[in-house]
Design a protein around this motif. Structure first.
Motif, PDB file in Angstrom:
ATOM      1  N   GLU A 304       0.822  -1.216   0.000  1.00  0.00           N
ATOM      2  CA  GLU A 304       0.000   0.000   0.000  1.00  0.00           C
ATOM      3  C   GLU A 304       0.852   1.260   0.000  1.00  0.00           C
ATOM      4  OE1 GLU A 304      -2.283  -0.512   3.533  1.00  0.00           O
ATOM      5  OE2 GLU A 304      -3.294  -2.272   2.682  1.00  0.00           O
ATOM      6  N   GLN A 305       1.932   1.232   0.758  1.00  0.00           N
ATOM      7  CA  GLN A 305       2.744   2.438   0.925  1.00  0.00           C
ATOM      8  C   GLN A 305       3.943   2.476  -0.025  1.00  0.00           C
ATOM      9  OE1 GLN A 305       1.929   4.799   3.292  1.00  0.00           O
ATOM     10  NE2 GLN A 305       0.170   3.645   4.016  1.00  0.00           N
ATOM     11  N   ASN A 306       4.039   1.523  -0.911  1.00  0.00           N
ATOM     12  CA  ASN A 306       5.144   1.470  -1.873  1.00  0.00           C
ATOM     13  C   ASN A 306       6.502   1.522  -1.173  1.00  0.00           C
ATOM     14  OD1 ASN A 306       3.229   1.523  -3.931  1.00  0.00           O
ATOM     15  ND2 ASN A 306       3.315   3.757  -4.076  1.00  0.00           N
TER      16      ASN A 306
HETATM   17  C1  LIG Z   1       1.952   3.582  -4.743  1.00  0.00           C
HETATM   18  O1  LIG Z   1       2.221   3.479  -6.122  1.00  0.00           O
HETATM   19  C2  LIG Z   1       1.046   3.427  -6.938  1.00  0.00           C
HETATM   20  C3  LIG Z   1       1.469   3.144  -8.369  1.00  0.00           C
HETATM   21  O2  LIG Z   1       2.700   3.737  -8.661  1.00  0.00           O
HETATM   22  C4  LIG Z   1       0.286   4.740  -6.771  1.00  0.00           C
HETATM   23  O3  LIG Z   1      -0.916   4.706  -7.534  1.00  0.00           O
HETATM   24  C5  LIG Z   1      -0.067   4.928  -5.306  1.00  0.00           C
HETATM   25  O4  LIG Z   1      -0.700   6.173  -5.100  1.00  0.00           O
HETATM   26  C6  LIG Z   1       1.180   4.849  -4.439  1.00  0.00           C
HETATM   27  N1  LIG Z   1       0.786   4.893  -3.051  1.00  0.00           N
HETATM   28  C7  LIG Z   1       1.389   5.672  -2.149  1.00  0.00           C
HETATM   29  C8  LIG Z   1       0.870   5.584  -0.754  1.00  0.00           C
HETATM   30  O5  LIG Z   1       2.312   6.405  -2.427  1.00  0.00           O
END
Ligand SMILES: *[C@@H]1O[C@H](CO)[C@@H](O)[C@H](O)[C@H]1NC(C)=O
Ligand SMILES: *[C@@H]1O[C@H](CO)[C@@H](O)[C@H](O)[C@H]1NC(C)=O
Ligand SMILES: *[C@@H]1O[C@H](CO)[C@@H](O)[C@H](O)[C@H]1NC(C)=O
Ligand SMILES: *[C@@H]1O[C@H](CO)[C@@H](O)[C@H](O)[C@H]1NC(C)=O
Ligand SMILES: *[C@@H]1O[C@H](CO)[C@@H](O)[C@H](O)[C@H]1NC(C)=O
Ligand SMILES: *[C@@H]1O[C@H](CO)[C@@H](O)[C@H](O)[C@H]1NC(C)=O
Length: 458
Positions: A304-306
């Motif tokens: 979720e948080q990448n």
């Molecule tokens: C994580 O990455 C996705 C795709 O790159 C993006 O849509 C999403 O907003 C990102 N989430 C956060 C919490 O940064």
């Protein structure tokens, strides 16, 4: 002040034995700690505990290696140097911040592959008598640079200006001496350099060989001899480290303090909050489902948080210090950014003299498992640090330690397989975390066997 402890801090006798009472004659009771009645009656020798966790990544072609600290206080000459340093810190009335600064310089010498004078870093500085929110000093931003002094020097000079007690020179000189006199190369360093095929970077190394850094010693002499007013003039409003308050959260009746910069601190808190929602008891921690849930929640937060994309699991050295005035300092220095490594301080939020812990963690999964094994499974420092760990790699792939003992119970692995298509072995060597702990007035520490179990306790 070292109470002969340095005699046993050889590499082959890591500080796993754990417990030692601080030798001051003053019981931690809540009345005393609450303020004015505190009598700082120190009889006999002072005790400072410093635990150093070191991680390094060497990039060489396709190889990415994480090393433990190769050589910290492994040899006689080195012991003398460190002993000398600590005697001077004691005599001069130094505090935990002084000890952390002096240690950081020594590490820049003894572990040139881990940290350097150019390293960036973060400190948490906390006092358990005032119990105010810890201060975070962050010298990892792109603005914290100077044409005159390297970044680590700038960060530590700022820290010294605001929190140090001893003369700057006394904190840097031991590192200059260490570079000049040399230190012993450990087996761990030799293995790692070989594994990384980095011999042409380091030359042929042999365990037990003495290595000196003549140029570095001259550089450090120069840094040690900068008069403080001149040193502080290098710190300007445009390049100074960022000062902030730590994030505070609670978990299982403990306070957890983490830096808010970079934002990994908030993500760790989010993960812990979710885990706390399950109300796990110590009995649950014997069940395979518990580890499955920890891994599942952590994996979901990574995705979720990448986390894997945003934070690089870069190089790190960690110094944890507790001094007799109940100043706690956790310092991480690192070479890559943005980095997921973090200093952490934990205190009991019911009992003032309950468990207080200072450590550093390499990433979200490790931080989460350290906190849960200490605060949910209620393990002591040794068992908490040595507990088996999972890692989240790439886009959320669950990876498990293959060659660390203890390992997860056999019944946990089928559960983990629900979370990952096929079992993945975590890349070795594994990141290590060291910890310093105080319960009442009893100090203990543990150095992770994953990093070679090398730590120093003074
Ligand atoms: C994580 O990455 C996705 C795709 O790159 C993006 O849509 C999403 O907003 C990102 N989430 C956060 C919490 O940064
Ligand atoms: C930590 O706990 C384990 C298990 O309870 C125990 O065997 C060990 O002696 C403890 N270690 C220390 C240093 O207290
Ligand atoms: C040490 O410094 C001298 C003079 O600056 C330089 O010529 C030499 O290459 C340096 N040696 C190492 C090992 O860096
Ligand atoms: C955990 O405890 C809280 C408060 O007692 C309760 O509201 C919550 O439902 C519990 N959660 C679970 C998963 O049992
Ligand atoms: C990570 O995710 C991206 C995009 O979803 C994908 O292209 C890539 O193959 C994934 N990498 C791994 C190691 O699974
Ligand atoms: C995961 O695996 C275990 C053991 O193989 C199984 O009993 C369980 O039902 C699976 N699913 C979940 C969601 O835990």
């Amino acid at each position: 002040m070292t109470t002969g402890e340095e005699n046993v801090t050889r590499e082959d006798i890591p500080l796993k034995q754990g417990k030692k009472s601080s030798s001051w004659y003053n019981y931690c009771n809540e009345d005393c700690l609450s303020g004015s009645k505190f009598l700082n009656v120190a009889f006999g020798t002072l005790t400072i505990v410093i635990t150093i966790a070191l991680l390094v990544q060497i990039y060489y072609g396709d190889y990415q290696v994480i090393l433990g600290c190769p050589s910290w206080k492994c040899g006689h000459r080195q012991s003398r140097v460190f002993k000398h340093r600590h005697i001077s810190i004691e005599k001069g009335g130094g505090n935990a911040v002084d000890a952390a600064i002096a240690s950081a310089f020594c590490l820049a010498v003894a572990t040139p592959h881990v940290t350097s004078l150019d390293a960036e870093g973060q400190l948490l500085i906390y006092n358990h008598r005032t119990r105010l929110l810890p201060t975070v000093i962050d010298f990892s931003g792109p603005t914290v640079v100077s044409d005159n002094i390297p970044r680590l020097v700038l960060g530590l000079a700022y820290t010294h200006q605001h929190y140090g007690r001893l003369a700057w020179k006394d904190l840097v000189q031991p590192a200059a001496n260490l570079a000049r006199q040399g230190y012993l190369i450990s087996k761990v360093l030799v293995q790692a350099v070989t594994k990384a095929k980095a011999q042409n970077l380091y030359g042929h190394l042999e365990a037990g060989q003495m290595i000196t850094h003549k140029n570095l010693s001259l550089t450090l002499e120069g840094i040690a001899n900068i008069p403080e007013p001149e040193l502080y003039r290098f710190i300007q409003s445009t390049n100074q480290p960022i000062l902030s308050q730590a994030l505070k959260s609670t978990f299982n009746n403990n306070n957890i303090y983490l830096p808010n910069t970079p934002a990994i601190g908030r993500i760790v808190m989010t993960n812990l909050r979710e885990i706390e929602g399950f109300n796990y008891t110590i009995a649950d921690t014997a069940k395979a489902e518990y580890y499955y849930e920890l891994a599942r929640i952590t994996q979901a937060v990574y995705q979720e948080q990448n986390v894997s994309e945003l934070f690089h699991q870069g190089t790190l050295s960690n110094v944890g210090v507790m001094d007799l005035d109940d100043n706690y300092v956790s310092l991480v220095t690192k070479k890559d950014k943005p980095c997921s490594r973090m200093p952490i301080i934990i205190t009991d939020n019911n009992v003032i003299c309950g468990r207080r812990m200072v450590f550093g963690a390499s990433d979200l999964a490790t931080a989460t498992q350290l906190v849960t094994s200490l605060l949910v499974a209620r393990k002591n420092t040794t068992d908490g640090v040595e507990a088996p760990r999972f890692y989240i790699i790439d886009n959320g792939t669950l990876a498990i330690e293959d060659s660390h003992l203890p390992a997860f119970d056999d019944d946990v692995l089928p559960y983990f397989q629900n979370l990952t298509r096929k079992p993945v072995r975590a890349p070795e060597p594994y990141p290590s975390s060291n910890i310093v702990e105080k319960i009442k007035d009893d100090l203990s520490s543990h150095s992770d066997s994953r990093g070679g179990g090398i730590a120093s306790r003074f």
